[in-house]
Design a protein around this motif. Sequence first.
Motif, PDB file in Angstrom:
ATOM      1  N   VAL A  19       0.981  -1.267   0.163  1.00 36.30           N
ATOM      2  CA  VAL A  19       0.044  -0.173  -0.072  1.00 36.30           C
ATOM      3  C   VAL A  19       0.800   1.283   0.131  1.00 36.30           C
ATOM      4  N   GLN A  20       1.980   1.217   0.131  1.00 35.53           N
ATOM      5  CA  GLN A  20       2.909   2.437   0.082  1.00 35.53           C
ATOM      6  C   GLN A  20       2.676   3.174  -0.892  1.00 35.53           C
ATOM      7  N   GLY A  21       2.428   4.540  -0.704  1.00 34.82           N
ATOM      8  CA  GLY A  21       2.332   5.372  -1.868  1.00 34.82           C
ATOM      9  C   GLY A  21       0.872   5.546  -2.566  1.00 34.82           C
ATOM     10  N   THR A  22       0.161   4.743  -1.879  1.00 42.16           N
ATOM     11  CA  THR A  22      -1.343   4.948  -1.814  1.00 42.16           C
ATOM     12  C   THR A  22      -2.124   5.269  -0.809  1.00 42.16           C
ATOM     13  N   VAL A  23      -3.392   5.634  -1.021  1.00 42.25           N
ATOM     14  CA  VAL A  23      -4.326   6.120   0.207  1.00 42.25           C
ATOM     15  C   VAL A  23      -4.745   4.679   0.855  1.00 42.25           C
ATOM     16  N   TYR A  24      -4.341   4.688   2.129  1.00 43.09           N
ATOM     17  CA  TYR A  24      -4.577   3.365   2.544  1.00 43.09           C
ATOM     18  C   TYR A  24      -5.254   3.438   4.022  1.00 43.09           C
ATOM     19  N   HIS A  25      -5.695   4.799   4.274  1.00 45.59           N
ATOM     20  CA  HIS A  25      -6.433   4.926   5.614  1.00 45.59           C
ATOM     21  C   HIS A  25      -7.029   6.517   5.408  1.00 45.59           C
ATOM     22  N   GLY A  26      -7.932   6.704   6.368  1.00 42.41           N
ATOM     23  CA  GLY A  26      -8.512   8.034   6.484  1.00 42.41           C
ATOM     24  C   GLY A  26      -9.532   8.175   5.355  1.00 42.41           C
ATOM     25  N   ASP A  27     -10.234   7.330   4.727  1.00 46.70           N
ATOM     26  CA  ASP A  27     -11.016   7.627   3.610  1.00 46.70           C
ATOM     27  C   ASP A  27     -12.214   7.414   4.017  1.00 46.70           C
ATOM     28  N   GLY A  28     -12.573   7.188   5.205  1.00 39.41           N
ATOM     29  CA  GLY A  28     -13.943   6.833   5.496  1.00 39.41           C
ATOM     30  C   GLY A  28     -13.749   5.152   5.997  1.00 39.41           C
ATOM     31  N   ARG A  29     -12.947   4.559   5.804  1.00 42.55           N
ATOM     32  CA  ARG A  29     -13.008   2.985   6.212  1.00 42.55           C
ATOM     33  C   ARG A  29     -13.022   2.552   7.606  1.00 42.55           C
ATOM     34  N   GLU A  30     -12.384   3.591   8.310  1.00 45.02           N
ATOM     35  CA  GLU A  30     -12.454   3.328   9.942  1.00 45.02           C
ATOM     36  C   GLU A  30     -13.862   3.522  10.212  1.00 45.02           C
ATOM     37  N   GLU A  31     -14.635   4.704   9.950  1.00 49.98           N
ATOM     38  CA  GLU A  31     -16.024   4.809  10.430  1.00 49.98           C
ATOM     39  C   GLU A  31     -16.857   3.384   9.923  1.00 49.98           C
ATOM     40  N   ALA A  32     -16.549   3.113   8.400  1.00 53.10           N
ATOM     41  CA  ALA A  32     -17.263   2.074   7.879  1.00 53.10           C
ATOM     42  C   ALA A  32     -17.056   0.749   8.837  1.00 53.10           C
ATOM     43  N   LEU A  33     -15.802   0.558   9.116  1.00 49.10           N
ATOM     44  CA  LEU A  33     -15.462  -0.787  10.089  1.00 49.10           C
ATOM     45  C   LEU A  33     -16.295  -0.605  11.325  1.00 49.10           C
ATOM     46  N   LEU A  34     -16.645   0.656  12.123  1.00 46.67           N
ATOM     47  CA  LEU A  34     -17.158   0.611  13.340  1.00 46.67           C
ATOM     48  C   LEU A  34     -18.583   0.256  13.137  1.00 46.67           C
ATOM     49  N   ASN A  64     -10.050  -1.813  -1.014  1.00 45.21           N
ATOM     50  CA  ASN A  64      -9.949  -0.491  -0.240  1.00 45.21           C
ATOM     51  C   ASN A  64     -10.314  -0.644   1.279  1.00 45.21           C
ATOM     52  N   ARG A  65      -9.845  -1.834   1.790  1.00 45.88           N
ATOM     53  CA  ARG A  65     -10.499  -1.729   3.082  1.00 45.88           C
ATOM     54  C   ARG A  65      -9.020  -2.089   3.951  1.00 45.88           C
ATOM     55  N   TYR A  66      -7.916  -2.383   3.190  1.00 44.97           N
ATOM     56  CA  TYR A  66      -6.564  -2.425   4.158  1.00 44.97           C
ATOM     57  C   TYR A  66      -6.574  -1.756   5.762  1.00 44.97           C
ATOM     58  N   LEU A  67      -6.324  -2.546   6.420  1.00 44.89           N
ATOM     59  CA  LEU A  67      -6.059  -1.860   7.738  1.00 44.89           C
ATOM     60  C   LEU A  67      -4.520  -1.783   8.228  1.00 44.89           C
ATOM     61  N   MET A  68      -4.033  -0.877   8.720  1.00 43.64           N
ATOM     62  CA  MET A  68      -2.580  -1.022   8.994  1.00 43.64           C
ATOM     63  C   MET A  68      -2.556  -1.684  10.543  1.00 43.64           C
ATOM     64  N   SER A  69      -3.005  -2.652  10.839  1.00 45.70           N
ATOM     65  CA  SER A  69      -3.006  -3.423  12.185  1.00 45.70           C
ATOM     66  C   SER A  69      -1.838  -4.071  12.197  1.00 45.70           C
ATOM     67  N   VAL A  70      -1.315  -4.595  13.461  1.00 48.85           N
ATOM     68  CA  VAL A  70       0.033  -5.342  13.414  1.00 48.85           C
ATOM     69  C   VAL A  70      -0.425  -6.685  12.965  1.00 48.85           C
ATOM     70  N   GLY A  71      -1.730  -7.092  13.114  1.00 48.64           N
ATOM     71  CA  GLY A  71      -2.135  -8.602  12.373  1.00 48.64           C
ATOM     72  C   GLY A  71      -1.553  -9.756  13.451  1.00 48.64           C
ATOM     73  N   ASP A  72      -1.847 -10.873  12.666  1.00 50.03           N
ATOM     74  CA  ASP A  72      -1.705 -12.095  13.584  1.00 50.03           C
ATOM     75  C   ASP A  72      -0.512 -12.617  13.729  1.00 50.03           C
ATOM     76  N   THR A  73       0.278 -12.687  12.792  1.00 53.32           N
ATOM     77  CA  THR A  73       1.746 -13.269  12.926  1.00 53.32           C
ATOM     78  C   THR A  73       2.544 -12.677  13.817  1.00 53.32           C
ATOM     79  N   LYS A  74       2.664 -11.181  13.536  1.00 53.24           N
ATOM     80  CA  LYS A  74       3.624 -10.399  14.612  1.00 53.24           C
ATOM     81  C   LYS A  74       2.875 -10.495  15.950  1.00 53.24           C
ATOM     82  N   GLY A  75       1.545 -10.319  15.932  1.00 54.42           N
ATOM     83  CA  GLY A  75       0.450 -10.219  17.111  1.00 54.42           C
ATOM     84  C   GLY A  75       0.728 -11.257  17.941  1.00 54.42           C
ATOM     85  N   THR A  76       0.608 -12.868  17.638  1.00 56.33           N
ATOM     86  CA  THR A  76       1.166 -13.892  18.117  1.00 56.33           C
ATOM     87  C   THR A  76       2.316 -13.939  19.052  1.00 56.33           C
ATOM     88  N   GLY A  77       3.423 -13.414  18.180  1.00 60.10           N
ATOM     89  CA  GLY A  77       4.763 -13.272  19.041  1.00 60.10           C
ATOM     90  C   GLY A  77       4.782 -12.430  20.187  1.00 60.10           C
TER      91      GLY A  77
END
Length: 325
Positions: A19-34, A64-77
């Motif tokens: 997603v680097q160089g693209t719009v990947y947050h702040g376009d309404g997806r976070e409100e839509a997620l809630l 267009n729903r990519y979320l910049m969360s830590v995710g499962d693999t790093k999260g499990t560690g």
Amino acid sequence: MAPIAVDERPAPPKYHEPVQGTVYHGDGREEALLKHLQSLPELQNNPGTQPVLDAIHEFGKGENRYLMSVGDTKGTGIEKLINEKKPKLVLELGSYVGYSAICFSRHLPKIHPNSVYPANWTGDAKEDKAGYISLEKSEVYAATARGAIELAGLGDVVKIVTGSSTPSLKNLRKTLNLPRPIKFDMVFIDHLKPLYTNDLKVMEEEGLIAPGTIIVADNVVKPGNPAYLSYVRATPEQKRAMLARPPLKTQPPVTPNPSDPSDWETAFCDGPLEETLWTPVESDGVTGRGDPDLVYSSEMIGGWDPYTGERDACEVSVCLRKESS
Ligand SMILES: C[S@@+](CC[C@H](N)C(=O)[O-])C[C@H]1O[C@@H](n2cnc3c(N)ncnc32)[C@H](O)[C@@H]1O
């Protein structure tokens, strides 16, 4: 320094291009997620934490729903680390939609069942406090995180403080009515990459980090953070020598990541410390000198971005002791 802890599990499926160089947050997806989470019947009436994490992850797979969360693999560690080290007070920089806050804070009430959590903290210095404090600049993302955390049943355990991290850290004790000294047992740094080092130094000065604190910094491979790695891998002598030089008024060129992944283990042990003499504007004028006498031991926990399949890692640094200068 120990070698990169290799995650033996296969890379997760790829749902999005990098997603680097693209719009990947702040376009309404976070409100839509809630709204989405609040509309799912299976998440009402205390479903527990995993269904909420799964629902957030599922949402992030969409176009267009990519979320910049830590995710499962790093999260499990990191969850393993929490269960092993049993931190009571955890501080997070960067809540986003609350994925990491849910994933990590859910272990605290099981590990410390008799402690008092943020919703019930009083100013009493003797209180046996535990809790997960998360700093988030965006009111919008904080609102989604709070909603998700409520659904996960962790509303009493997690406290989100909105505002820019650097002044928030300066004022944190006052904001939370916490006694001094108040050392956090674990810190998860996952906000704006250029702020990692300055905010680490501010936390050192404020006594929020002290011998015994474990610091986990995300995204040190993707996109990488050479200045931060140089700082936590430097000796007190190197840091003192760096501080004797005047601060930089403009950002110097950023040192690139190593081209060979096998070099990550040793890269930046004698790295671009001068880059940490520059204070990003996002620090709101708060410059951290830090405490150069703190000694860290660092290792990397490997994993992947949860949606793009890109390799990434967290740097885990344990504050061992304070050396006398
Ligand atoms: C990578 S996301 C955090 C992801 C989250 N920790 C997780 O794994 O679920 C980074 C977050 O840091 C926040 N952020 C960026 N700059 C900040 C600052 N100066 N102070 C506080 N938060 C900031 C962004 O708004 C964003 O929500």
